[in-house]
Design a protein around this motif. Structure first.
Motif, PDB file in Angstrom:
ATOM      1  N   ASP A  30       0.798  -1.227   0.000  1.00  0.00           N
ATOM      2  CA  ASP A  30       0.000   0.000   0.000  1.00  0.00           C
ATOM      3  C   ASP A  30       0.836   1.284   0.000  1.00  0.00           C
ATOM      4  O   ASP A  30       0.621   2.186  -0.798  1.00  0.00           O
ATOM      5  CB  ASP A  30      -0.934   0.021   1.214  1.00  0.00           C
ATOM      6  CG  ASP A  30      -1.988  -1.067   1.145  1.00  0.00           C
ATOM      7  OD1 ASP A  30      -2.115  -1.680   0.063  1.00  0.00           O
ATOM      8  OD2 ASP A  30      -2.686  -1.299   2.149  1.00  0.00           O
ATOM      9  N   HIS A  60       2.673   1.818  -3.286  1.00  0.00           N
ATOM     10  CA  HIS A  60       1.816   2.264  -4.395  1.00  0.00           C
ATOM     11  C   HIS A  60       1.403   3.728  -4.229  1.00  0.00           C
ATOM     12  O   HIS A  60       1.361   4.495  -5.201  1.00  0.00           O
ATOM     13  CB  HIS A  60       0.593   1.354  -4.518  1.00  0.00           C
ATOM     14  CG  HIS A  60       0.935   0.004  -5.089  1.00  0.00           C
ATOM     15  ND1 HIS A  60       0.113  -1.089  -5.003  1.00  0.00           N
ATOM     16  CD2 HIS A  60       2.035  -0.426  -5.749  1.00  0.00           C
ATOM     17  CE1 HIS A  60       0.679  -2.133  -5.591  1.00  0.00           C
ATOM     18  NE2 HIS A  60       1.854  -1.757  -6.044  1.00  0.00           N
ATOM     19  N   GLU A  61       1.110   4.134  -3.005  1.00  0.00           N
ATOM     20  CA  GLU A  61       0.736   5.545  -2.789  1.00  0.00           C
ATOM     21  C   GLU A  61       1.923   6.473  -3.055  1.00  0.00           C
ATOM     22  O   GLU A  61       1.777   7.571  -3.591  1.00  0.00           O
ATOM     23  CB  GLU A  61       0.215   5.749  -1.365  1.00  0.00           C
ATOM     24  CG  GLU A  61      -1.136   5.101  -1.102  1.00  0.00           C
ATOM     25  CD  GLU A  61      -2.235   5.638  -2.019  1.00  0.00           C
ATOM     26  OE1 GLU A  61      -2.219   6.835  -2.357  1.00  0.00           O
ATOM     27  OE2 GLU A  61      -3.120   4.848  -2.398  1.00  0.00           O
ATOM     28  N   TRP A  62       3.121   6.035  -2.665  1.00  0.00           N
ATOM     29  CA  TRP A  62       4.336   6.815  -2.924  1.00  0.00           C
ATOM     30  C   TRP A  62       4.547   6.964  -4.431  1.00  0.00           C
ATOM     31  O   TRP A  62       4.824   8.041  -4.950  1.00  0.00           O
ATOM     32  CB  TRP A  62       5.520   6.109  -2.246  1.00  0.00           C
ATOM     33  CG  TRP A  62       6.885   6.618  -2.554  1.00  0.00           C
ATOM     34  CD1 TRP A  62       7.838   5.987  -3.293  1.00  0.00           C
ATOM     35  CD2 TRP A  62       7.497   7.847  -2.123  1.00  0.00           C
ATOM     36  NE1 TRP A  62       8.986   6.740  -3.357  1.00  0.00           N
ATOM     37  CE2 TRP A  62       8.803   7.887  -2.642  1.00  0.00           C
ATOM     38  CE3 TRP A  62       7.042   8.927  -1.350  1.00  0.00           C
ATOM     39  CZ2 TRP A  62       9.666   8.961  -2.416  1.00  0.00           C
ATOM     40  CZ3 TRP A  62       7.908   9.989  -1.136  1.00  0.00           C
ATOM     41  CH2 TRP A  62       9.192   9.995  -1.651  1.00  0.00           C
ATOM     42  N   LYS A  80      -5.681   8.978  -9.468  1.00  0.00           N
ATOM     43  CA  LYS A  80      -4.718   9.656  -8.596  1.00  0.00           C
ATOM     44  C   LYS A  80      -3.552  10.311  -9.337  1.00  0.00           C
ATOM     45  O   LYS A  80      -2.875  11.164  -8.776  1.00  0.00           O
ATOM     46  CB  LYS A  80      -4.172   8.660  -7.566  1.00  0.00           C
ATOM     47  CG  LYS A  80      -5.260   8.142  -6.636  1.00  0.00           C
ATOM     48  CD  LYS A  80      -4.700   7.237  -5.561  1.00  0.00           C
ATOM     49  CE  LYS A  80      -5.806   6.774  -4.620  1.00  0.00           C
ATOM     50  NZ  LYS A  80      -5.310   5.918  -3.535  1.00  0.00           N
TER      51      LYS A  80
END
Ligand SMILES: [Fe+2]
Length: 397
Positions: free
Chosen positions: A217, A220-222, A315
Motif C-alpha cells: 500500500d 503504491h501511494e508513494w 490519482k
C-alpha cells in the motif's frame, strides 16, 4: 509486501543556490578533480562557474568534455586514460544522465582490473558474464537535467557503438559520495529536454507500479504521488521555465523516482529494455522511446490489473471515478496519459519517428538479445514473450 534490503549512502545537498557549495563539497573528496561533461556548449556557463568554485576551494581540475547521449564505452575509455594522466583523485559528473553515467564509468574504469571496460556492463540478461567494478574514485554528481536519478543510484547506462548495444553497469561503488541538486541549474533547459526528462522520471516509477508486486500500500501511494507531482508540475515549468518551486519539485521527483524509494522489493524495468533498443537501433532519444512504449504497454496489460490502472487514472491523471467501472477508468487514464505526453511535446508513436511495422521483428530480436532471461521471456509481472512484445509494439505504431 515483498521483503527488501535497502542501502543508499549518497549525501544530498538540495535547494536553489546550492551549486555555490560545489567547491566546498569537492574539497572534501580530493585535491584533483576530473570533470566529466558535454562539449557542445549547453552547460558552458555552469562549467566555467564550477572551475571558479574549485579553484577558490584549492582543488585542481581538468575538464573532459566529450560526453554525448548514450555515452559510448569507447568515449569512457578515453576519459579513463585522461583521468589517469591527470592524476585525478576524484571525479565530478555535471550535466544530464549521460554526463553523470559517463563520470561513474570513468571513476570505476580508472581502477578497473578486469580488462576491456565493456566487461563491466550487463550486456546480456540471459548469459551474465559481466564483471562489475569493485571500486571507483569518489564521485561528486551535479545534475542539470532532472531525469535519470543517476545522482542517487548505483547504475550507469552506457552503450557501445561497435557492438550496437546499450545496457548498464550496476555496482555499489557507483554510488556518488555527494550529489548537489540545485534546481536553478535547470532554468535554461529547453522545453523538449525538460519534458523528455519528466517522461523518463515518470517511467522509472510507472515501470515498478504496473509491473511490480500486487500488494504494497505505502509503495503504491508513494509511486502514485510521485507521478502525480510530475504531471502537475511539468506544465507549470513549460509555461514558466524559471518557476522555482515547480523546477524544484521536478528535480526532487526525478531523484526519488530512481533512488530505490519507489521500488523496494521490486526490480522490473521491461519498458526500459524496449526503450534502449529503440534508442540503439532507431536513434530515438531515451524519453521519447519511453513515451512511445509506456501507453502501448499499459494498453496491452490493463485487463490484468484493472484496479491498479483505475487508481492511476484517478490519482495521477485526476479523472473522476464516479459511476465508472475500473475498466472504463483504465481506458480513460491511459488515453489521458498519452494526451498529456503529447501536449508536452514528446512523441507517443513509433510512426512519428519513422519506425514501421516491418521494423518490429528487428526490435524484438534486439530486446531478446540483451534483455530476455534464461527462460526466454522478458522479466516482468507477468513475463512478456516475444509474441506479446510484438503485439505491444504494434499498438505503439
Ligand atoms: Fe530512464
Amino acid at each position: 509486501m515483498n521483503g527488501f534490503t535497502y542501502h543508499n549512502p549518497v549525501k544530498v545537498v538540495f535547494g536553489n543556490g546550492t551549486f555555490a557549495q560545489a567547491g566546498e563539497e569537492a574539497a572534501k573528496l580530493g585535491k584533483r578533480a576530473f570533470v566529466v561533461s558535454y562539449g557542445d556548449g549547453s552547460v558552458a556557463g555552469t562549467l566555467a562557474r564550477l572551475a571558479e568554485l574549485l579553484d577558490a576551494a584549492g582543488v585542481a581540475s581538468e575538464q573532459f568534455l566529450e560526453v554525448v547521449p548514450n555515452p559510448p564505452i569507447e568515449m569512457v575509455a578515453r576519459g579513463v586514460e585522461r583521468a589517469k594522466a591527470f592524476g585525478a583523485d576524484f571525479v565530478i559528473g555535471i550535466g544530464g544522465g549521460s554526463a553523470m553515467d559517463a563520470a561513474k564509468a570513468v571513476a570505476a574504469g580508472v581502477l578497473y582490473t578486469h580488462g576491456d571496460l565493456w566487461n563491466m556492463v550487463y550486456a546480456s540478461h540471459s548469459n551474465v558474464t559481466a564483471q562489475p567494478p569493485e571500486s571507483a574514485l569518489p564521485l561528486l554528481l551535479i545534475p542539470t537535467l532532472p531525469a535519470t536519478g543517476s545522482e542517487m543510484n548505483m547504475c550507469s547506462v552506457v552503450s557501445s557503438t561497435t557492438r550496437g548495444k546499450k545496457s548498464y553497469i550496476w555496482a555499489d561503488c557507483l554510488f556518488a559520495k555527494t550529489a548537489i541538486l540545485d534546481p536553478e541549474l535547470t532554468y535554461t533547459l529547453p522545453p523538449f529536454q525538460t519534458a523528455c526528462g519528466s517522461v523518463d522520471a515518470i517511467s522509472h516509477v510507472l515501470e515498478i507500479y504496473i509491473n511490480g508486486q500486487d500488494k504494497s500500500d505505502l509503495l503504491h501511494e508513494w509511486q502514485l504521488g510521485l507521478m502525480r507531482t510530475i504531471v502537475e508540475n511539468l506544465p507549470v515549468v513549460l509555461k514558466n521555465p524559471t518557476d522555482p518551486d515547480a523546477r524544484a519539485e521536478l528535480m526532487w521527483c526525478a531523484t526519488c523516482g530512481l533512488n530505490g524509494w519507489a521500488s523496494p522489493g521490486d526490480a522490473w524495468t521491461p519498458m526500459h529494455q524496449v526503450g534502449h533498443v529503440l534508442t540503439s537501433r532507431h536513434g530515438i532519444n531515451h524519453g521519447s522511446s519511453l513515451a512511445i512504449v509506456m501507453p502501448a504497454w499499459m494498453d496491452y496489460h490493463k485487463a490484468l490489473k484493472p484496479a491498479r490502472y483505475a487508481a492511476f487514472a484517478r490519482k495521477v491523471m485526476g479523472i473522476c471515478g464516479d459511476g465508472k467501472t475500473d475498466a472504463q477508468l483504465a481506458d480513460e487514464g491511459i488515453a489521458a496519459f498519452r494526451a498529456f505526453i503529447k501536449e508536452c511535446g514528446v512523441p507517443t508513436t513509433l510512426s512519428e519517428k519513422g519506425v514501421t511495422e516491418a521494423d518490429i521483428p528487428g526490435i524484438v530480436e534486439g530486446v531478446k538479445s540483451v534483455s530476455f532471461n534464461a527462460d526466454g521471456v522478458l522479466s516482468s509481472n507477468p513475463p512478456v514473450t516475444a509474441e506479446a512484445l510484438a503485439e505491444i509494439l504494434k499498438k505503439a505504431l
